[in-house]
Design a protein around this motif. Structure first.
Motif, PDB file in Angstrom:
ATOM      1  N   SER A   1       0.826  -1.214   0.000  1.00 54.37           N
ATOM      2  CA  SER A   1       0.000   0.000   0.000  1.00 54.37           C
ATOM      3  C   SER A   1       0.853   1.254   0.000  1.00 54.37           C
ATOM      4  CB  SER A   1      -0.948  -0.006   1.191  1.00 54.37           C
ATOM      5  OG  SER A   1      -0.235   0.163   2.396  1.00 54.37           O
ATOM      6  N   LEU A   2       1.993   1.223   0.675  1.00 53.77           N
ATOM      7  CA  LEU A   2       2.913   2.359   0.603  1.00 53.77           C
ATOM      8  C   LEU A   2       3.448   2.538  -0.812  1.00 53.77           C
ATOM      9  CD1 LEU A   2       5.074   2.181   3.853  1.00 53.77           C
ATOM     10  CD2 LEU A   2       3.416   3.914   3.207  1.00 53.77           C
ATOM     11  N   PHE A   3       3.799   1.422  -1.452  1.00 51.51           N
ATOM     12  CA  PHE A   3       4.288   1.480  -2.830  1.00 51.51           C
ATOM     13  C   PHE A   3       3.202   2.009  -3.771  1.00 51.51           C
ATOM     14  CE2 PHE A   3       4.726  -0.622  -6.989  1.00 51.51           C
ATOM     15  CZ  PHE A   3       5.939  -0.069  -7.382  1.00 51.51           C
ATOM     16  N   GLN A   4       1.973   1.525  -3.579  1.00 50.42           N
ATOM     17  CA  GLN A   4       0.881   1.976  -4.443  1.00 50.42           C
ATOM     18  C   GLN A   4       0.571   3.451  -4.242  1.00 50.42           C
ATOM     19  OE1 GLN A   4      -2.307  -0.767  -3.558  1.00 50.42           O
ATOM     20  NE2 GLN A   4      -2.014  -1.806  -5.520  1.00 50.42           N
ATOM     21  N   SER A   5       0.622   3.923  -3.033  1.00 53.14           N
ATOM     22  CA  SER A   5       0.324   5.344  -2.803  1.00 53.14           C
ATOM     23  C   SER A   5       1.462   6.232  -3.303  1.00 53.14           C
ATOM     24  CB  SER A   5       0.056   5.600  -1.328  1.00 53.14           C
ATOM     25  OG  SER A   5       1.222   5.359  -0.569  1.00 53.14           O
ATOM     26  N   ALA A   6       2.674   5.732  -3.279  1.00 52.94           N
ATOM     27  CA  ALA A   6       3.803   6.525  -3.761  1.00 52.94           C
ATOM     28  C   ALA A   6       3.833   6.593  -5.283  1.00 52.94           C
ATOM     29  CB  ALA A   6       5.116   5.951  -3.250  1.00 52.94           C
ATOM     30  N   THR A   7       3.408   5.537  -5.950  1.00 52.95           N
ATOM     31  CA  THR A   7       3.481   5.494  -7.415  1.00 52.95           C
ATOM     32  C   THR A   7       2.139   5.740  -8.092  1.00 52.95           C
ATOM     33  OG1 THR A   7       3.156   3.102  -7.415  1.00 52.95           O
ATOM     34  CG2 THR A   7       5.434   3.905  -7.387  1.00 52.95           C
ATOM     35  N   GLN A   8       1.071   5.873  -7.330  1.00 54.62           N
ATOM     36  CA  GLN A   8      -0.273   6.088  -7.864  1.00 54.62           C
ATOM     37  C   GLN A   8      -0.748   4.938  -8.752  1.00 54.62           C
ATOM     38  OE1 GLN A   8      -2.370   8.653  -7.074  1.00 54.62           O
ATOM     39  NE2 GLN A   8      -0.815   9.250  -5.590  1.00 54.62           N
ATOM     40  N   ILE A   9      -0.240   3.739  -8.505  1.00 56.53           N
ATOM     41  CA  ILE A   9      -0.688   2.547  -9.239  1.00 56.53           C
ATOM     42  C   ILE A   9      -1.759   1.876  -8.393  1.00 56.53           C
ATOM     43  CG2 ILE A   9      -0.041   0.292 -10.142  1.00 56.53           C
ATOM     44  CD1 ILE A   9       2.792   1.349 -10.488  1.00 56.53           C
ATOM     45  N   GLN A  10      -2.960   1.770  -8.913  1.00 57.11           N
ATOM     46  CA  GLN A  10      -4.061   1.129  -8.195  1.00 57.11           C
ATOM     47  C   GLN A  10      -4.461  -0.142  -8.949  1.00 57.11           C
ATOM     48  OE1 GLN A  10      -5.002   2.114  -5.229  1.00 57.11           O
ATOM     49  NE2 GLN A  10      -3.559   3.825  -5.367  1.00 57.11           N
ATOM     50  N   GLU A  11      -3.719  -1.186  -8.731  1.00 53.94           N
ATOM     51  CA  GLU A  11      -3.956  -2.460  -9.405  1.00 53.94           C
ATOM     52  C   GLU A  11      -4.259  -3.517  -8.344  1.00 53.94           C
ATOM     53  OE1 GLU A  11      -4.472  -5.161 -12.317  1.00 53.94           O
ATOM     54  OE2 GLU A  11      -4.061  -3.053 -12.670  1.00 53.94           O
ATOM     55  N   PHE A  12      -5.359  -4.250  -8.524  1.00 59.30           N
ATOM     56  CA  PHE A  12      -5.772  -5.245  -7.541  1.00 59.30           C
ATOM     57  C   PHE A  12      -4.760  -6.376  -7.413  1.00 59.30           C
ATOM     58  CE2 PHE A  12      -7.991  -9.244  -6.584  1.00 59.30           C
ATOM     59  CZ  PHE A  12      -8.388  -8.964  -5.292  1.00 59.30           C
ATOM     60  N   THR A  13      -4.237  -6.851  -8.533  1.00 55.68           N
ATOM     61  CA  THR A  13      -3.292  -7.969  -8.478  1.00 55.68           C
ATOM     62  C   THR A  13      -2.000  -7.564  -7.792  1.00 55.68           C
ATOM     63  OG1 THR A  13      -2.498  -7.440 -10.689  1.00 55.68           O
ATOM     64  CG2 THR A  13      -4.215  -9.110 -10.507  1.00 55.68           C
ATOM     65  N   LEU A  14      -1.648  -6.289  -7.860  1.00 51.87           N
ATOM     66  CA  LEU A  14      -0.448  -5.825  -7.181  1.00 51.87           C
ATOM     67  C   LEU A  14      -0.626  -5.913  -5.664  1.00 51.87           C
ATOM     68  CD1 LEU A  14       2.361  -4.591  -7.559  1.00 51.87           C
ATOM     69  CD2 LEU A  14       1.299  -2.347  -7.458  1.00 51.87           C
ATOM     70  N   ALA A  15      -1.839  -5.817  -5.181  1.00 50.55           N
ATOM     71  CA  ALA A  15      -2.091  -5.931  -3.751  1.00 50.55           C
ATOM     72  C   ALA A  15      -2.253  -7.381  -3.311  1.00 50.55           C
ATOM     73  CB  ALA A  15      -3.340  -5.145  -3.383  1.00 50.55           C
ATOM     74  N   PHE A  16      -2.774  -8.238  -4.179  1.00 54.04           N
ATOM     75  CA  PHE A  16      -3.099  -9.606  -3.780  1.00 54.04           C
ATOM     76  C   PHE A  16      -1.929 -10.572  -3.942  1.00 54.04           C
ATOM     77  CE2 PHE A  16      -4.688 -13.854  -4.880  1.00 54.04           C
ATOM     78  CZ  PHE A  16      -5.312 -14.158  -3.682  1.00 54.04           C
ATOM     79  N   VAL A  17      -1.248 -10.537  -5.057  1.00 57.48           N
ATOM     80  CA  VAL A  17      -0.219 -11.533  -5.363  1.00 57.48           C
ATOM     81  C   VAL A  17       0.936 -11.505  -4.366  1.00 57.48           C
ATOM     82  CG1 VAL A  17       1.448 -12.270  -7.109  1.00 57.48           C
ATOM     83  CG2 VAL A  17      -0.873 -11.678  -7.788  1.00 57.48           C
ATOM     84  N   PRO A  18       1.495 -10.340  -4.020  1.00 57.23           N
ATOM     85  CA  PRO A  18       2.583 -10.373  -3.024  1.00 57.23           C
ATOM     86  C   PRO A  18       2.139 -10.901  -1.660  1.00 57.23           C
ATOM     87  CG  PRO A  18       2.574  -8.280  -4.161  1.00 57.23           C
ATOM     88  CD  PRO A  18       1.333  -8.997  -4.568  1.00 57.23           C
ATOM     89  N   LYS A  19       0.899 -10.599  -1.268  1.00 56.83           N
ATOM     90  CA  LYS A  19       0.403 -11.134   0.005  1.00 56.83           C
ATOM     91  C   LYS A  19       0.302 -12.649  -0.052  1.00 56.83           C
ATOM     92  CE  LYS A  19      -2.684  -7.485   1.173  1.00 56.83           C
ATOM     93  NZ  LYS A  19      -4.034  -7.131   1.574  1.00 56.83           N
ATOM     94  N   ALA A  20      -0.223 -13.172  -1.150  1.00 48.28           N
ATOM     95  CA  ALA A  20      -0.362 -14.629  -1.286  1.00 48.28           C
ATOM     96  C   ALA A  20       1.001 -15.311  -1.280  1.00 48.28           C
ATOM     97  CB  ALA A  20      -1.121 -14.965  -2.559  1.00 48.28           C
ATOM     98  N   ILE A  21       1.956 -14.728  -1.967  1.00 47.79           N
ATOM     99  CA  ILE A  21       3.309 -15.298  -1.993  1.00 47.79           C
ATOM    100  C   ILE A  21       3.947 -15.213  -0.610  1.00 47.79           C
ATOM    101  CG2 ILE A  21       5.634 -14.972  -2.922  1.00 47.79           C
ATOM    102  CD1 ILE A  21       4.278 -14.142  -5.572  1.00 47.79           C
ATOM    103  N   GLY A  22       3.802 -14.067   0.051  1.00 47.77           N
ATOM    104  CA  GLY A  22       4.375 -13.893   1.389  1.00 47.77           C
ATOM    105  C   GLY A  22       3.788 -14.848   2.412  1.00 47.77           C
ATOM    106  N   VAL A  23       2.475 -15.015   2.382  1.00 49.40           N
ATOM    107  CA  VAL A  23       1.831 -15.941   3.313  1.00 49.40           C
ATOM    108  C   VAL A  23       2.249 -17.374   3.003  1.00 49.40           C
ATOM    109  CG1 VAL A  23      -0.404 -16.904   4.010  1.00 49.40           C
ATOM    110  CG2 VAL A  23      -0.097 -14.439   3.864  1.00 49.40           C
TER     111      VAL A  23
END
Length: 89
Positions: free
Chosen positions: A36-58
């Motif tokens: 979310s910090l990365f998305q707010s800094a770059t103004q990229i609002q992509e759903f997969t960008l929020a979901f995929v790293p969480k799934a990989i991290g978990v």
């Protein structure tokens, strides 16, 4: 079984549940915050960008802590089964 033993058993169950859920939840929280910090800094609002790293991290957190989680659950269940005669008397 007395009221005290029921409350003690319930506290043990809640504690082991919190311990087993903590690695996945903390990882999802940290990765989600970083994304979310990365998305707010770059103004990229992509759903997969929020979901995929969480799934990989978990998934990685579960792979790394899975052995400990399984051993904790087995030891708790074994202690619970060994305590059944004491609970019934």
């Amino acid at each position: 079984m007395t009221d005290t033993s029921v409350i003690h058993l319930a506290m043990q169950v809640m504690l082991i549940t919190a311990k087993l859920a903590a690695p996945a939840l903390v990882t999802a929280l940290v990765v989600g915050f970083a994304v979310s910090l990365f998305q707010s800094a770059t103004q990229i609002q992509e759903f997969t960008l929020a979901f995929v790293p969480k799934a990989i991290g978990v998934g990685i957190a579960l792979l790394l802590s899975g052995h400990w989680m399984l051993n904790s659950m087995i030891s708790f269940t074994t202690d619970l089964f060994h305590g059944i005669p004491k609970m019934l008397s």
